[in-house]
Design an enzyme around this catalytic site. Structure first.
Site, PDB file in Angstrom:
ATOM      1  N   GLU A  25     103.596  50.398   2.887  1.00 53.32           N
ATOM      2  CA  GLU A  25     104.438  49.444   3.609  1.00 53.32           C
ATOM      3  C   GLU A  25     103.717  48.098   3.700  1.00 53.32           C
ATOM      4  O   GLU A  25     102.488  48.031   3.621  1.00 53.32           O
ATOM      5  CB  GLU A  25     104.693  49.994   5.017  1.00 53.32           C
ATOM      6  CG  GLU A  25     105.545  49.084   5.888  1.00 53.32           C
ATOM      7  CD  GLU A  25     106.101  49.772   7.135  1.00 53.32           C
ATOM      8  OE1 GLU A  25     105.676  50.890   7.442  1.00 53.32           O
ATOM      9  OE2 GLU A  25     106.982  49.170   7.791  1.00 53.32           O
ATOM     10  N   ASN A 172     115.886  52.791   6.864  1.00 58.89           N
ATOM     11  CA  ASN A 172     114.745  53.544   7.385  1.00 58.89           C
ATOM     12  C   ASN A 172     114.881  53.678   8.895  1.00 58.89           C
ATOM     13  O   ASN A 172     115.162  52.690   9.579  1.00 58.89           O
ATOM     14  CB  ASN A 172     113.446  52.795   7.066  1.00 58.89           C
ATOM     15  CG  ASN A 172     112.248  53.398   7.801  1.00 58.89           C
ATOM     16  OD1 ASN A 172     111.758  54.456   7.418  1.00 58.89           O
ATOM     17  ND2 ASN A 172     111.792  52.736   8.867  1.00 58.89           N
ATOM     18  N   GLU A 173     114.695  54.873   9.391  1.00 55.12           N
ATOM     19  CA  GLU A 173     114.743  55.125  10.836  1.00 55.12           C
ATOM     20  C   GLU A 173     115.884  54.333  11.480  1.00 55.12           C
ATOM     21  O   GLU A 173     115.675  53.521  12.395  1.00 55.12           O
ATOM     22  CB  GLU A 173     113.380  54.823  11.496  1.00 55.12           C
ATOM     23  CG  GLU A 173     112.299  55.758  10.991  1.00 55.12           C
ATOM     24  CD  GLU A 173     110.988  55.750  11.767  1.00 55.12           C
ATOM     25  OE1 GLU A 173     110.801  54.892  12.642  1.00 55.12           O
ATOM     26  OE2 GLU A 173     110.136  56.627  11.490  1.00 55.12           O
ATOM     27  N   TYR A 240     105.432  62.672  12.692  1.00 53.10           N
ATOM     28  CA  TYR A 240     104.024  62.286  12.846  1.00 53.10           C
ATOM     29  C   TYR A 240     103.320  63.261  13.786  1.00 53.10           C
ATOM     30  O   TYR A 240     103.913  63.716  14.771  1.00 53.10           O
ATOM     31  CB  TYR A 240     103.919  60.862  13.413  1.00 53.10           C
ATOM     32  CG  TYR A 240     104.200  59.805  12.353  1.00 53.10           C
ATOM     33  CD1 TYR A 240     103.228  59.461  11.424  1.00 53.10           C
ATOM     34  CD2 TYR A 240     105.445  59.179  12.271  1.00 53.10           C
ATOM     35  CE1 TYR A 240     103.477  58.505  10.442  1.00 53.10           C
ATOM     36  CE2 TYR A 240     105.706  58.217  11.285  1.00 53.10           C
ATOM     37  CZ  TYR A 240     104.704  57.893  10.374  1.00 53.10           C
ATOM     38  OH  TYR A 240     104.949  56.955   9.402  1.00 53.10           O
ATOM     39  N   GLU A 296     107.983  60.299   5.707  1.00 52.18           N
ATOM     40  CA  GLU A 296     106.854  59.817   6.513  1.00 52.18           C
ATOM     41  C   GLU A 296     106.288  61.006   7.263  1.00 52.18           C
ATOM     42  O   GLU A 296     107.008  61.646   8.052  1.00 52.18           O
ATOM     43  CB  GLU A 296     107.286  58.716   7.498  1.00 52.18           C
ATOM     44  CG  GLU A 296     107.555  57.392   6.816  1.00 52.18           C
ATOM     45  CD  GLU A 296     107.867  56.257   7.773  1.00 52.18           C
ATOM     46  OE1 GLU A 296     107.323  56.233   8.901  1.00 52.18           O
ATOM     47  OE2 GLU A 296     108.667  55.384   7.386  1.00 52.18           O
ATOM     48  N   GLN A 345      99.882  56.363   5.537  1.00 52.24           N
ATOM     49  CA  GLN A 345     100.284  55.603   4.363  1.00 52.24           C
ATOM     50  C   GLN A 345      99.119  55.592   3.392  1.00 52.24           C
ATOM     51  O   GLN A 345      97.987  55.884   3.771  1.00 52.24           O
ATOM     52  CB  GLN A 345     100.679  54.205   4.769  1.00 52.24           C
ATOM     53  CG  GLN A 345     101.867  54.155   5.729  1.00 52.24           C
ATOM     54  CD  GLN A 345     102.434  52.744   5.922  1.00 52.24           C
ATOM     55  OE1 GLN A 345     102.039  51.790   5.278  1.00 52.24           O
ATOM     56  NE2 GLN A 345     103.398  52.641   6.858  1.00 52.24           N
TER      57      GLN A 345
HETATM   58  O1  AHR Z   1     104.411  54.272   9.164  1.00 53.79           O
HETATM   59  C1  AHR Z   1     104.498  53.392  10.256  1.00 53.79           C
HETATM   60  C2  AHR Z   1     105.893  53.303  10.829  1.00 53.79           C
HETATM   61  O2  AHR Z   1     106.248  54.517  11.392  1.00 53.79           O
HETATM   62  C3  AHR Z   1     106.998  53.023   9.862  1.00 53.79           C
HETATM   63  O3  AHR Z   1     107.130  51.673   9.575  1.00 53.79           O
HETATM   64  C4  AHR Z   1     108.208  53.530  10.570  1.00 53.79           C
HETATM   65  O4  AHR Z   1     109.195  53.987   9.690  1.00 53.79           O
HETATM   66  C5  AHR Z   1     107.642  54.648  11.441  1.00 53.79           C
HETATM   67  O5  AHR Z   1     108.080  54.560  12.737  1.00 53.79           O
END
Ligand code: AHR
Length: 495
Positions: A25, A172-173, A240, A296, A345
């Site tokens: 990103e 995205n999201e 995450y 992600e 990332q």
């Molecule tokens: O990876 C960091 C961020 O996490 C991304 O930009 C977003 O999609 C997510 O919330």
């Protein structure tokens, strides 16, 4: 002694190589200074890219790379990033530190990076603040071979042939930074956008990926699949691993046993999340096959002390290696539903495989796990089972001590990847392979160290894989003593 059984007669299918995908990103030093050195003094570059980083990534194997975001994607207007560099618009990266984005890395640069990495590009388009026309033009710009306004613009910018970009993310999201939408609203937008993302060449059909749920938001997946499932090829999901809460996530390197086990336990949740989202996708996919893309995933800790909080720069320890190992084992074992996954990332951001400082770089423990697992890519997953005991600091925070997956490559070699999550005790693994005949040879490598062990620019080889010498071959497999807190990979050749 823990018994492990690999059954070569039972498989859930082929492990899509894209499960070993990555994500880059416009965030902190991921692109600028990490992957791309264009314009940075003192850092060597080849067509703008850092050759040291590209070389290391090629050795690890990157099948697919997602770009330009993340949250950045829904603020990105692709025309800002094409054409002569000095004419490109300078904008503010409002999501990540409010820094100036000079757009010197744009579509051509990204696709050049993918060429150098020999990987497939995966572009996330702007739905949150863009238009259908803008997104549709981007696809035309990248993929139209004949005469058309966007193909002509591409040629004017120096690129004759279309790139045939296959993977396109529709926002995205969308539930968060991508527009704070309700699933009903996004589902309608997704139908509309998907309609105007054209495949310009029947030999290169697009794969349209809907912006999916956050973790266990099953309602999002249900509404999306019910209303827009027939218009897309895959649905994404983000997850995450955060040991604390979002305000106090915890340090990447300074953590106690409680945080260690909580992290691993949270990482293992991926299994349940994939199963539940898959069940919903299957319920609504009709006669088509809609894949799950975990675009992600990874650890998210507090940033390294003294670094810009908006840059998400964190160190990477053996704990991260274990999170990567169990996550990849889980993806392998769900290869009948997970068609792609992208760790967040690739360089200098969150659970990165490479960290850089000026012209120096280092490989993180997570890098080594991806490299050790590389031969799972496109191999046939094999059913596997391992006897485990539960370990942990508290009753609720327990995890199994061992975690494995296995696959068979085209030459018949079986790759078994195993993690010992126990930070205090080694484990003896007695592994039998059923349905494979005689075992000719077994070779193994291991990555180990204390849970907090990590590589630094001063000591970049503290954590690295070494050959396992103590493998005892048995009639149908092998026995081996694994150290505490380790990730191991075994290659078993049939006779
Ligand atoms: O990876 C960091 C961020 O996490 C991304 O930009 C977003 O999609 C997510 O919330």
């Amino acid at each position: 002694m823990s018994k492990a059984i690999i059954n070569a007669n039972r498989s859930r299918g082929v492990i899509n190589r894209n499960i070993y995908g990555h994500f880059a990103e416009h965030l902190g030093r991921c692109i600028y200074g990490g992957l791309y050195a264009g314009g940075q003094s003192g850092i060597p570059s080849e067509n703008g890219m850092r050759p040291d980083v590209v070389r290391a990534l090629r050795a690890m194997g990157v099948p697919v790379l997602r770009w330009p975001g993340g949250c950045f994607a829904d603020t990105y207007h692709w025309r800002d990033g094409v054409g002569p560099r000095h004419t490109r618009r300078k904008i503010v990266n409002t999501n990540w530190g409010g820094v100036t984005e000079d757009n010197s890395f744009g579509t051509h640069e990204f696709l050049e990076l993918c060429r150098q990495l020999e990987c497939e590009p995966y572009i996330s388009g702007n739905v949150g603040s863009g238009t259908v026309q803008e997104f549709s033009d981007w696809v035309e710009y990248c993929n139209m071979g004949g005469l058309s306004p966007m193909a002509d613009l591409r040629r004017a910018n120096g690129r004759e042939d279309p790139w045939h970009v296959r993977y396109w993310g529709i926002g995205n999201e969308a539930w968060g930074c991508g527009g704070n939408m309700r699933p009903e609203f996004y589902a309608d937008l997704c139908r509309q956008y998907a309609t105007y993302l054209r495949s310009y060449d029947s030999a290169h059909p697009l794969c349209r990926i809907a912006s999916g749920a956050n973790a266990d938001d099953y309602h999002w997946t249900k509404v999306l699949m019910e209303r827009a499932g027939e218009f897309v090829d895959a649905v994404s999901m983000h997850y995450y691993t955060v040991p604390g809460d979002w305000t106090h996530k915890g340090s990447a390197t300074e953590f106690d046993r409680g945080a260690y086990f909580t992290t691993l336990q949270k990482a293992l949740r991926l299994d349940e999340l994939i199963e539940n989202h898959t069940r919903i996708i299957r319920q609504y996919q009709g006669g088509r096959r809609v894949g799950l893309v975990v675009d992600e995933w990874g650890t998210w800790f507090d940033v390294e002390p003294g670094t810009n909080p908006g840059f998400l720069y964190q160190q990477n320890t053996m704990r991260d290696a274990l999170v990567a190992a169990v996550s990849l084992n889980i993806f392998n074992n769900h290869c009948d539903s997970v068609v792609m996954a992208n760790i967040a990332q690739i360089v200098n951001v969150l659970q990165a495989v490479i960290l850089t400082e000026g012209d120096r770089m280092l490989l993180t423990p997570t890098y080594h796990v991806f490299e050790m697992y590389r031969k799972h890519q496109d191999a046939r997953q094999l059913e596997s089972y391992v006897e485990t005991s539960l370990i942990g600091e508290t009753e609720e925070g327990r995890v199994p001590n061992l975690h494995i997956s296995a696959s068979q490559g085209p030459d018949g070699t079986v790759l078994i990847t195993a993690a010992n999550l126990d930070d205090a005790q080694g484990a003896v693994l007695d592994c039998s392979l059923a349905g494979m005949g005689r075992v000719e040879s077994v070779a193994g490598r291991v990555l180990s160290g204390g849970a907090n062990a990590h590589n630094t620019f001063e000591a970049p080889e503290t954590v690295r894989p070494v050959p396992l010498e103590n493998i005892e071959q048995t009639a149908d497999g092998f026995k081996v003593a694994l150290p505490s807190c380790c990730v191991a990979a075994f290659e078993v050749r049939p006779g």
